[in-house]
Design an enzyme around this catalytic site. Structure first.
Site, PDB file in Angstrom:
ATOM      1  CD  GLU A   1      -2.528   1.669   0.233  1.00  0.00           C
ATOM      2  OE1 GLU A   1      -3.349   0.881  -0.263  1.00  0.00           O
ATOM      3  OE2 GLU A   1      -2.328   2.812  -0.232  1.00  0.00           O
TER       4      GLU A   1
ATOM      5  CB  ILE B   1     -25.363   1.565  -0.015  1.00  0.00           C
ATOM      6  CG1 ILE B   1     -25.908   2.879   0.553  1.00  0.00           C
ATOM      7  CG2 ILE B   1     -26.509   0.581  -0.277  1.00  0.00           C
ATOM      8  CD1 ILE B   1     -26.776   3.649  -0.385  1.00  0.00           C
TER       9      ILE B   1
ATOM     10  CG  HIS C   1     -25.623  -0.952  -3.847  1.00  0.00           C
ATOM     11  ND1 HIS C   1     -26.557   0.061  -3.724  1.00  0.00           N
ATOM     12  CD2 HIS C   1     -24.426  -0.340  -4.007  1.00  0.00           C
ATOM     13  CE1 HIS C   1     -25.933   1.235  -3.806  1.00  0.00           C
ATOM     14  NE2 HIS C   1     -24.647   1.022  -3.972  1.00  0.00           N
TER      15      HIS C   1
ATOM     16  CE  LYS D   1     -25.696   0.582  -7.786  1.00  0.00           C
ATOM     17  NZ  LYS D   1     -24.304   0.826  -8.207  1.00  0.00           N
TER      18      LYS D   1
ATOM     19  CB  SER E   1     -20.784   1.925  -7.398  1.00  0.00           C
ATOM     20  OG  SER E   1     -21.850   1.486  -6.604  1.00  0.00           O
TER      21      SER E   1
ATOM     22  CB  CYS F   1     -15.988  20.158  17.526  1.00  0.00           C
ATOM     23  SG  CYS F   1     -14.659  19.008  17.906  1.00  0.00           S
TER      24      CYS F   1
ATOM     25  CB  CYS G   1     -10.767  15.273  20.028  1.00  0.00           C
ATOM     26  SG  CYS G   1     -11.344  14.967  18.353  1.00  0.00           S
TER      27      CYS G   1
HETATM   28  C1  LIG Z   1     -18.777   8.525  -4.595  1.00  0.00           C
HETATM   29  C2  LIG Z   1     -18.747   7.023  -4.485  1.00  0.00           C
HETATM   30  C3  LIG Z   1     -19.850   6.329  -3.998  1.00  0.00           C
HETATM   31  C4  LIG Z   1     -19.819   4.932  -3.928  1.00  0.00           C
HETATM   32  N1  LIG Z   1     -20.820   4.279  -3.285  1.00  0.00           N
HETATM   33  C5  LIG Z   1     -20.781   2.943  -3.150  1.00  0.00           C
HETATM   34  C6  LIG Z   1     -21.762   2.260  -2.414  1.00  0.00           C
HETATM   35  O1  LIG Z   1     -22.613   2.858  -1.757  1.00  0.00           O
HETATM   36  N2  LIG Z   1     -21.730   0.901  -2.418  1.00  0.00           N
HETATM   37  C7  LIG Z   1     -20.805   0.205  -3.105  1.00  0.00           C
HETATM   38  O2  LIG Z   1     -20.883  -1.016  -3.120  1.00  0.00           O
HETATM   39  N3  LIG Z   1     -19.800   0.825  -3.752  1.00  0.00           N
HETATM   40  C8  LIG Z   1     -19.759   2.182  -3.775  1.00  0.00           C
HETATM   41  N4  LIG Z   1     -18.741   2.840  -4.395  1.00  0.00           N
HETATM   42  C9  LIG Z   1     -17.686   2.062  -5.025  1.00  0.00           C
HETATM   43  C10 LIG Z   1     -16.657   1.559  -4.024  1.00  0.00           C
HETATM   44  O3  LIG Z   1     -16.292   2.572  -3.124  1.00  0.00           O
HETATM   45  C11 LIG Z   1     -15.429   1.081  -4.809  1.00  0.00           C
HETATM   46  O4  LIG Z   1     -15.856   0.166  -5.769  1.00  0.00           O
HETATM   47  C12 LIG Z   1     -14.391   0.405  -3.914  1.00  0.00           C
HETATM   48  O5  LIG Z   1     -14.121   1.169  -2.778  1.00  0.00           O
HETATM   49  C13 LIG Z   1     -13.119   0.195  -4.701  1.00  0.00           C
HETATM   50  O6  LIG Z   1     -12.167  -0.384  -3.840  1.00  0.00           O
HETATM   51  P1  LIG Z   1     -10.698  -0.694  -4.335  1.00  0.00           P
HETATM   52  O7  LIG Z   1     -10.081  -1.501  -3.270  1.00  0.00           O
HETATM   53  O8  LIG Z   1     -10.748  -1.233  -5.714  1.00  0.00           O
HETATM   54  O9  LIG Z   1     -10.015   0.733  -4.474  1.00  0.00           O
HETATM   55  P2  LIG Z   1      -9.286   1.637  -3.363  1.00  0.00           P
HETATM   56  O10 LIG Z   1     -10.050   1.689  -2.126  1.00  0.00           O
HETATM   57  O11 LIG Z   1      -8.935   2.921  -4.026  1.00  0.00           O
HETATM   58  O12 LIG Z   1      -7.957   0.829  -3.060  1.00  0.00           O
HETATM   59  C14 LIG Z   1      -6.853   0.852  -3.908  1.00  0.00           C
HETATM   60  C15 LIG Z   1      -5.602   1.066  -3.087  1.00  0.00           C
HETATM   61  O13 LIG Z   1      -4.458   0.933  -3.927  1.00  0.00           O
HETATM   62  C16 LIG Z   1      -3.485   1.845  -3.494  1.00  0.00           C
HETATM   63  N5  LIG Z   1      -2.544   2.072  -4.598  1.00  0.00           N
HETATM   64  C17 LIG Z   1      -2.775   2.720  -5.765  1.00  0.00           C
HETATM   65  N6  LIG Z   1      -1.679   2.718  -6.539  1.00  0.00           N
HETATM   66  C18 LIG Z   1      -0.721   2.035  -5.838  1.00  0.00           C
HETATM   67  C19 LIG Z   1       0.630   1.698  -6.101  1.00  0.00           C
HETATM   68  N7  LIG Z   1       1.248   2.057  -7.251  1.00  0.00           N
HETATM   69  N8  LIG Z   1       1.330   0.996  -5.171  1.00  0.00           N
HETATM   70  C20 LIG Z   1       0.735   0.635  -3.998  1.00  0.00           C
HETATM   71  N9  LIG Z   1      -0.550   0.932  -3.709  1.00  0.00           N
HETATM   72  C21 LIG Z   1      -1.266   1.617  -4.607  1.00  0.00           C
HETATM   73  C22 LIG Z   1      -4.295   3.071  -3.111  1.00  0.00           C
HETATM   74  O14 LIG Z   1      -3.583   3.918  -2.232  1.00  0.00           O
HETATM   75  C23 LIG Z   1      -5.525   2.453  -2.478  1.00  0.00           C
HETATM   76  O15 LIG Z   1      -5.408   2.349  -1.070  1.00  0.00           O
HETATM   77  C24 LIG Z   1     -18.704   4.228  -4.426  1.00  0.00           C
HETATM   78  C25 LIG Z   1     -17.591   4.933  -4.887  1.00  0.00           C
HETATM   79  C26 LIG Z   1     -17.587   6.318  -4.856  1.00  0.00           C
HETATM   80  C27 LIG Z   1     -16.353   7.061  -5.209  1.00  0.00           C
END
Ligand SMILES: Cc1cc2nc3c(=O)[nH]c(=O)nc-3n(C[C@H](O)[C@H](O)[C@H](O)COP(=O)(O)OP(=O)(O)OC[C@H]3O[C@@H](n4cnc5c(N)ncnc54)[C@H](O)[C@@H]3O)c2cc1C
Length: 498
Positions: A34, A50, A52, A256, A347, A451, A456
């Site tokens: 990470e 959520i 879903h 959605k 999502s 706050c 804190c």
């Molecule tokens: C506005 C919004 C609303 C959403 N609402 C929902 C919802 O209600 N329900 C739902 O099911 N989904 C929802 N989603 C979708 C959901 O949040 C994502 O699909 C999910 O969080 C993606 O997770 P991830 O692990 O793929 O990405 P991330 O959480 O971004 O994890 C990827 C990680 O990789 C790391 N990384 C990147 N590049 C490198 C590198 N070169 N070397 C090492 N580490 C690296 C990053 O730092 C990060 O920590 C929503 C998304 C958004 C933005």
């Protein structure tokens, strides 16, 4: 038994879930890389939270999303119990105010049947009012989906990682992958800012940056992730008319719809917008007047009482990793052998994460002919931090007797004691992440109240300073230190000269 070394890039909800699922098997050495100081700080941190039901996924256009969303919804019910993750399961109402919206809502009734989502049905105006009095009486009806839930995403990822680490996974933070080393069509490992890390299999779960990682491996050169911003307004817990059920407008081709929810922490939250941003704006989480006004207008359309503007405690934005055509790219490659893409997880990626992890496990097993043998002693459980909020006074009394730090309140908005802050610090250290003020905040909610940390934050920083044995100004808030230096140093030196 030969050990198979698997590197997972990214500790968002997807990478963390993959690591947890892999940790169940013998003969696998799993390392999560990470680039941030802590886990879950990417897309997984700021979203609508959520779980879903799966009725909003088009089974023709997105069969994988539909399948893994429904399965993910089921798995989360087990995961929240095993990992002590705060969750609520209120169900959701997709509200319509006119015939065009009703037609749209009825489309999802059909999807629900085809995706085998249980209990989805249309409610008329009176039924909507009966199940959720917080709905605007102007609403004509709704599509009700009883299996929708809510979790706390920023607590979920650390919880999953804690459990994975407990089962043998290694986490390396502040470790950024800069290249994938490949030779003779085979993955050899990853090059990072901290040096080369050998791996037999590399799983790319890098969220918004998964396209860059994929290109490093020389696959999917056309694959590009577009940042799509979503803005939110968060209100104080004291807002009177909060919906019990998750409410939202009918979906648009991009999202959605706009939601009005009561978060698992009891705050009213409305949003998000859906704004496609230029490619290079992946880290842009700024908010805009237009965005905030839009979600307020949309929420006011479905809520009986417009949310009180004087109770807003924060506006914020998350960025969706939008893949071409909205299609998740989950694939294990034979060339280069050992590279797995779990990319463009927009999502419902939060919902589907546990199911995506299972799917990736199957892909690895089949593509690379890995014989998976379950560990005899895999621990599915993780205990939550002991919290005083919502405890009875006699229970708090008992806690204080056993540990006086439960009697020292650090955050009055969210009622967080010193003992909880200390436990959060210990947990961060245990997974091998960097202890930061934000890391503590995401585990025990210090700074999440009205706050917003003005009371804190310094107290948390002070505790970290004492626990790590470092000066206060060197305590890291998120990426940068708490202060620029010891401002009294000059004065002290002046005093000692005299
Ligand atoms: C506005 C919004 C609303 C959403 N609402 C929902 C919802 O209600 N329900 C739902 O099911 N989904 C929802 N989603 C979708 C959901 O949040 C994502 O699909 C999910 O969080 C993606 O997770 P991830 O692990 O793929 O990405 P991330 O959480 O971004 O994890 C990827 C990680 O990789 C790391 N990384 C990147 N590049 C490198 C590198 N070169 N070397 C090492 N580490 C690296 C990053 O730092 C990060 O920590 C929503 C998304 C958004 C933005």
């Amino acid at each position: 038994m030969n050990v198979l070394k698997i590197v997972v890039i990214g500790s968002g909800v997807v990478g963390a879930s993959i690591a947890r699922v892999l940790s169940r098997y013998q003969g696998l050495e799993v390392i999560v890389l990470e680039r941030e100081p802590d886990v879950g700080w990417g897309v997984s941190k700021a979203n609508t939270s959520i779980i879903h039901p799966g009725h909003e996924e088009d089974p023709d256009q997105h069969p994988l999303r539909a399948k893994l969303c429904v399965r993910g919804n089921m798995l989360w019910r087990q995961w929240v119990r095993e990992l002590s993750i705060l969750s609520t399961w209120p169900g959701e109402l997709m509200l319509y105010t006119n015939t065009a919206e009703e037609k749209e809502a009825r489309k999802y009734l059909e999807y629900a049947k085809r995706n085998s989502v249980p209990g989805v049905r249309i409610l008329d105006k009176n039924e909507v009012q009966a199940v959720e009095p917080a709905v605007n009486p102007g609403v004509e009806g709704a599509l009700y989906a009883p299996t929708a839930g809510l979790i706390s995403p920023f607590e979920a990822v650390p919880a999953i990682i804690e459990n994975a680490v407990d089962n043998g996974v290694k986490l390396l933070v502040e470790t950024e992958v800069r290249n994938i080393r490949i030779s003779s069509g085979r993955v050899l490992g990853v090059e990072t800012n901290k040096g080369f890390i050998q791996a037999d299999i590399v799983v790319n779960a890098a969220g918004l940056h998964a396209d860059t990682i994929s290109h490093m491996a020389g696959v999917e050169p056309e694959f590009k992730i577009t940042p799509r911003k979503g803005e939110y307004i968060l209100f104080d817990e004291t807002v009177e008319s909060k919906p019990r059920i998750i409410l939202h407008t009918t979906p648009t081709p991009k999202t959605k719809g706009v939601y009005a929810i009561t978060t698992v922490h009891g705050n009213l939250m409305i949003g998000p917008t859906a704004e496609d941003m230029p490619y290079e704006f992946k880290e842009d989480t700024s908010t805009s007047r237009e965005g905030i006004e839009y979600i307020y207008r949309e929420a006011a359309r479905i809520l009986k009482n417009p949310p009180p503007k004087n109770r807003v405690i924060r506006v914020f934005a998350g960025v969706r990793p939008e893949p071409p055509g909205g299609h998740w790219l989950i694939k294990a490659y034979s060339d280069p052998w050992g590279f797995v893409n779990v990319a463009g997880i927009r999502s419902p990626g939060l919902t589907a994460a546990p199911a995506i992890a299972e799917y990736v496990l199957d892909l690895i097993r089949e593509t690379y002919d890995v014989k998976l043998v379950e560990k005899q002693k895999w621990n599915p459980y993780r205990r939550d931090i002991t919290r005083i909020k919502n405890k009875r006074l006699d229970e708090i009394d008992e806690l204080v007797k056993s540990n006086p730090n439960y009697g020292e309140i650090i955050c009055y908005c969210k009622m967080v004691s010193k003992a909880e802050v200390l436990e959060a610090i210990e947990r961060i250290k245990k997974i091998g992440a960097r202890v930061t003020v934000d890391g503590v905040k995401f585990r025990v909610y210090t700074g999440f109240g009205k706050c917003q940390g003005s009371f804190c934050r310094w107290r948390v920083a002070n505790i970290i300073s004492m626990e790590l044995g470092i000066p206060l100004q060197e305590v890291v808030v998120k990426h940068s230190p708490y202060g620029i230096g010891d401002v009294k140093k000059l004065w002290r030196e002046k005093v000692s000269v005299q």
